[in-house]
Design a protein around this motif. Structure first.
Motif, PDB file in Angstrom:
ATOM      1  N   GLN A 145       0.841  -1.155  -0.052  1.00  0.00           N
ATOM      2  CA  GLN A 145       0.069  -0.052   0.062  1.00  0.00           C
ATOM      3  C   GLN A 145       0.807   1.302  -0.026  1.00  0.00           C
ATOM      4  O   GLN A 145       0.377   2.143  -0.469  1.00  0.00           O
ATOM      5  N   PRO A 146       2.008   1.473   0.725  1.00  0.00           N
ATOM      6  CA  PRO A 146       2.795   2.663   0.749  1.00  0.00           C
ATOM      7  C   PRO A 146       3.340   3.191  -0.428  1.00  0.00           C
ATOM      8  O   PRO A 146       3.505   4.299  -0.727  1.00  0.00           O
ATOM      9  N   ASP A 147       3.656   2.092  -1.377  1.00  0.00           N
ATOM     10  CA  ASP A 147       4.487   2.547  -2.639  1.00  0.00           C
ATOM     11  C   ASP A 147       4.048   1.789  -3.972  1.00  0.00           C
ATOM     12  O   ASP A 147       4.780   1.414  -4.761  1.00  0.00           O
ATOM     13  N   LEU A 148       2.754   1.450  -3.998  1.00  0.00           N
ATOM     14  CA  LEU A 148       2.248   0.710  -5.148  1.00  0.00           C
ATOM     15  C   LEU A 148       2.737   1.329  -6.379  1.00  0.00           C
ATOM     16  O   LEU A 148       2.769   0.660  -7.334  1.00  0.00           O
ATOM     17  N   ALA A 149       2.390   2.727  -6.577  1.00  0.00           N
ATOM     18  CA  ALA A 149       2.671   3.341  -7.775  1.00  0.00           C
ATOM     19  C   ALA A 149       4.346   3.170  -8.247  1.00  0.00           C
ATOM     20  O   ALA A 149       4.351   2.831  -9.299  1.00  0.00           O
ATOM     21  N   ALA A 150       5.138   3.231  -7.188  1.00  0.00           N
ATOM     22  CA  ALA A 150       6.501   2.805  -7.603  1.00  0.00           C
ATOM     23  C   ALA A 150       6.783   1.337  -7.867  1.00  0.00           C
ATOM     24  O   ALA A 150       7.474   1.118  -8.582  1.00  0.00           O
ATOM     25  N   VAL A 151       6.082   0.594  -7.300  1.00  0.00           N
ATOM     26  CA  VAL A 151       6.053  -0.909  -7.678  1.00  0.00           C
ATOM     27  C   VAL A 151       5.597  -1.233  -9.126  1.00  0.00           C
ATOM     28  O   VAL A 151       6.297  -1.988  -9.833  1.00  0.00           O
ATOM     29  N   ARG A 152       4.537  -0.464  -9.512  1.00  0.00           N
ATOM     30  CA  ARG A 152       4.174  -0.480 -10.957  1.00  0.00           C
ATOM     31  C   ARG A 152       5.188   0.018 -11.640  1.00  0.00           C
ATOM     32  O   ARG A 152       5.599  -0.587 -12.608  1.00  0.00           O
ATOM     33  N   SER A 153       6.007   1.130 -11.485  1.00  0.00           N
ATOM     34  CA  SER A 153       6.833   1.759 -12.315  1.00  0.00           C
ATOM     35  C   SER A 153       7.937   0.676 -12.448  1.00  0.00           C
ATOM     36  O   SER A 153       8.604   0.450 -13.766  1.00  0.00           O
ATOM     37  N   ARG A 154       8.271  -0.048 -11.557  1.00  0.00           N
ATOM     38  CA  ARG A 154       9.286  -0.928 -11.622  1.00  0.00           C
ATOM     39  C   ARG A 154       9.027  -2.362 -12.510  1.00  0.00           C
ATOM     40  O   ARG A 154       9.687  -3.037 -13.163  1.00  0.00           O
ATOM     41  N   PRO A 158       6.112  -7.733  -8.640  1.00  0.00           N
ATOM     42  CA  PRO A 158       6.120  -8.162 -10.128  1.00  0.00           C
ATOM     43  C   PRO A 158       7.275  -8.143 -10.855  1.00  0.00           C
ATOM     44  O   PRO A 158       7.710  -8.949 -11.785  1.00  0.00           O
ATOM     45  N   ALA A 159       8.121  -7.055 -10.764  1.00  0.00           N
ATOM     46  CA  ALA A 159       9.304  -6.921 -11.560  1.00  0.00           C
ATOM     47  C   ALA A 159      10.244  -8.244 -11.353  1.00  0.00           C
ATOM     48  O   ALA A 159      11.165  -8.333 -12.395  1.00  0.00           O
ATOM     49  N   TYR A 160      10.193  -8.649 -10.439  1.00  0.00           N
ATOM     50  CA  TYR A 160      11.033 -10.074 -10.070  1.00  0.00           C
ATOM     51  C   TYR A 160      10.803 -11.152 -11.026  1.00  0.00           C
ATOM     52  O   TYR A 160      11.622 -11.868 -10.952  1.00  0.00           O
ATOM     53  N   VAL A 161       9.662 -11.117 -11.681  1.00  0.00           N
ATOM     54  CA  VAL A 161       9.310 -12.296 -12.388  1.00  0.00           C
ATOM     55  C   VAL A 161      10.304 -12.743 -13.464  1.00  0.00           C
ATOM     56  O   VAL A 161      10.542 -13.618 -13.834  1.00  0.00           O
ATOM     57  N   ARG A 162      11.125 -11.520 -13.877  1.00  0.00           N
ATOM     58  CA  ARG A 162      12.193 -11.731 -14.927  1.00  0.00           C
ATOM     59  C   ARG A 162      13.323 -12.675 -14.306  1.00  0.00           C
ATOM     60  O   ARG A 162      13.916 -13.175 -15.107  1.00  0.00           O
ATOM     61  N   TYR A 163      13.606 -12.685 -12.969  1.00  0.00           N
ATOM     62  CA  TYR A 163      14.386 -13.695 -12.422  1.00  0.00           C
ATOM     63  C   TYR A 163      13.913 -15.080 -12.694  1.00  0.00           C
ATOM     64  O   TYR A 163      14.907 -16.066 -12.771  1.00  0.00           O
ATOM     65  N   VAL A 164      12.710 -15.161 -12.412  1.00  0.00           N
ATOM     66  CA  VAL A 164      12.049 -16.567 -12.730  1.00  0.00           C
ATOM     67  C   VAL A 164      12.129 -16.849 -13.973  1.00  0.00           C
ATOM     68  O   VAL A 164      12.530 -18.103 -14.448  1.00  0.00           O
ATOM     69  N   ALA A 165      11.732 -15.995 -15.120  1.00  0.00           N
ATOM     70  CA  ALA A 165      11.915 -16.343 -16.637  1.00  0.00           C
ATOM     71  C   ALA A 165      13.576 -16.560 -16.772  1.00  0.00           C
ATOM     72  O   ALA A 165      13.662 -17.636 -17.615  1.00  0.00           O
ATOM     73  N   GLU A 166      14.411 -15.857 -16.159  1.00  0.00           N
ATOM     74  CA  GLU A 166      15.803 -16.156 -16.659  1.00  0.00           C
ATOM     75  C   GLU A 166      16.271 -17.608 -16.127  1.00  0.00           C
ATOM     76  O   GLU A 166      16.891 -18.371 -16.712  1.00  0.00           O
ATOM     77  N   GLN A 167      15.804 -17.874 -14.901  1.00  0.00           N
ATOM     78  CA  GLN A 167      16.317 -19.460 -14.519  1.00  0.00           C
ATOM     79  C   GLN A 167      15.538 -20.436 -15.249  1.00  0.00           C
ATOM     80  O   GLN A 167      16.330 -21.311 -15.523  1.00  0.00           O
ATOM     81  N   VAL A 168      14.568 -20.507 -15.478  1.00  0.00           N
ATOM     82  CA  VAL A 168      13.454 -21.325 -16.350  1.00  0.00           C
ATOM     83  C   VAL A 168      14.385 -21.448 -17.888  1.00  0.00           C
ATOM     84  O   VAL A 168      14.479 -22.183 -18.309  1.00  0.00           O
ATOM     85  N   ALA A 169      14.838 -20.242 -18.096  1.00  0.00           N
ATOM     86  CA  ALA A 169      15.290 -20.106 -19.612  1.00  0.00           C
ATOM     87  C   ALA A 169      16.777 -21.131 -19.510  1.00  0.00           C
ATOM     88  O   ALA A 169      17.123 -21.687 -20.183  1.00  0.00           O
ATOM     89  N   GLN A 170      17.381 -20.845 -18.371  1.00  0.00           N
ATOM     90  CA  GLN A 170      18.752 -21.525 -18.213  1.00  0.00           C
ATOM     91  C   GLN A 170      18.474 -22.709 -18.107  1.00  0.00           C
ATOM     92  O   GLN A 170      19.251 -23.703 -18.609  1.00  0.00           O
ATOM     93  N   ILE A 171      17.461 -23.489 -17.344  1.00  0.00           N
ATOM     94  CA  ILE A 171      17.338 -24.848 -16.968  1.00  0.00           C
ATOM     95  C   ILE A 171      17.015 -25.407 -18.280  1.00  0.00           C
ATOM     96  O   ILE A 171      17.407 -26.697 -18.788  1.00  0.00           O
ATOM     97  N   ARG A 172      16.205 -24.668 -19.376  1.00  0.00           N
ATOM     98  CA  ARG A 172      15.667 -25.294 -20.445  1.00  0.00           C
ATOM     99  C   ARG A 172      16.601 -25.015 -21.722  1.00  0.00           C
ATOM    100  O   ARG A 172      16.390 -25.428 -22.901  1.00  0.00           O
ATOM    101  N   GLN A 173      17.582 -24.505 -21.346  1.00  0.00           N
ATOM    102  CA  GLN A 173      18.793 -24.110 -22.349  1.00  0.00           C
ATOM    103  C   GLN A 173      18.016 -23.415 -23.694  1.00  0.00           C
ATOM    104  O   GLN A 173      18.183 -23.581 -24.750  1.00  0.00           O
ATOM    105  N   GLU A 174      17.339 -22.342 -23.131  1.00  0.00           N
ATOM    106  CA  GLU A 174      16.703 -21.322 -24.302  1.00  0.00           C
ATOM    107  C   GLU A 174      17.006 -19.959 -23.911  1.00  0.00           C
ATOM    108  O   GLU A 174      17.582 -19.628 -22.636  1.00  0.00           O
TER     109      GLU A 174
END
Length: 261
Positions: free
Chosen positions: A16-25, A224-240
């Motif tokens: 609640q305190p910084d949702l606008a900043a979270v969205r920007s990220r 939500p911005a950190y979903v990129r790290y999830v995608a990066e790990q999945v890509a590495q695992i799948r060699q994509e």
């Protein structure tokens, strides 16, 4: 590059305190859409407000298995009414079974099946929470697949099962969504599952504010911005490449949740 975070909880107090900043990220990180999940009916109004505040947020309505005791006679009517009236609702959930933290097995199953009935009636996908309950979830879904006029579709969210269990749900036509847990050093079974999921059934999520991925694991709040790290790990695992995983998971999310990106 575009990403879709298919499971968030932005209505929690620590946003609640910084949702606008979270969205920007999340916008800077390339997250073009988010699916906001739901724990219980008391959240309906706050989640709906966020979804209507931000055009890139869709949402689900449902009751989490660890809140199964909150199911009342009118709960099904509440879920059905809102899901029928708001076009930003793209799924029912999160629902399912959690035998790790609770032992009210019968009540959880009653609530799970009641929500599957709503999803079937509205032809909406389901968001399934499954912890230490893969056998029971599989049995219930198989039963519904056999008797439903339209096939139950959905996603096993924040998936933590074995490759064998993963295949059960792939065989039922479900999508498998990986969260920050796939980045954890000792998550060998989850990583093995990420390697074998069919490309057209793969999704990524944060489940924020929980389960911040490596290299943000020490932070108290995932976002939500950190979903990129999830995608990066999945890509590495799948060699994509990250770009390939981002494109594929975005396409899959659009198909499952009927999103126009």
């Amino acid at each position: 590059m575009q990403l879709i975070d298919t499971h968030v909880h932005l209505n929690f107090d620590n946003f609640q305190p910084d949702l606008a900043a979270v969205r920007s990220r999340w916008q800077e990180a390339g997250v073009v859409h988010l699916v906001h999940s739901c724990v219980e009916p008391a959240e309906f109004s706050s989640i709906q407000a966020i979804a209507h505040q931000f055009p890139e947020v869709s949402f689900a309505v449902g009751l989490h298995p660890l809140d199964a005791e909150k199911w009342q006679n009118e709960t099904a009517k509440e879920i059905l009414s809102l899901a029928s009236s708001d076009s930003k609702i793209v799924a029912i959930g999160e629902m399912g079974l959690d035998f790790y933290k609770a032992d009210n097995y019968e009540q959880q199953q009653i609530v799970f099946e009641a929500q599957l009935a709503i999803a079937s009636e509205l032809n909406l996908p389901v968001i399934i929470h499954c912890r230490d309950a893969a056998v029971a979830v599989r049995e219930i879904l198989q039963k519904w697949q056999e008797r439903a006029n339209n096939q139950i579709k959905g996603v096993m969210h924040c998936w933590g099962g074995t490759p064998e269990e993963t295949q059960w749900f792939l065989d039922l036509g479900f999508y498998i969504s990986f969260s920050g847990t796939v980045t954890f050093k000792n998550a060998k079974a989850i990583q093995a599952s990420a390697a074998m999921v069919k490309s057209d059934r793969l999704l990524v999520e944060t489940d924020c504010p929980f389960l911040a991925p490596v290299p943000k694991r020490g932070e108290k709040r995932n976002e939500p911005a950190y979903v990129r790290y999830v995608a990066e790990q999945v890509a590495q695992i799948r060699q994509e490449t990250l770009e390939a995983i981002s494109a594929q998971t975005t396409q899959n999310a659009c198909e499952l949740f009927n999103l126009a990106i």
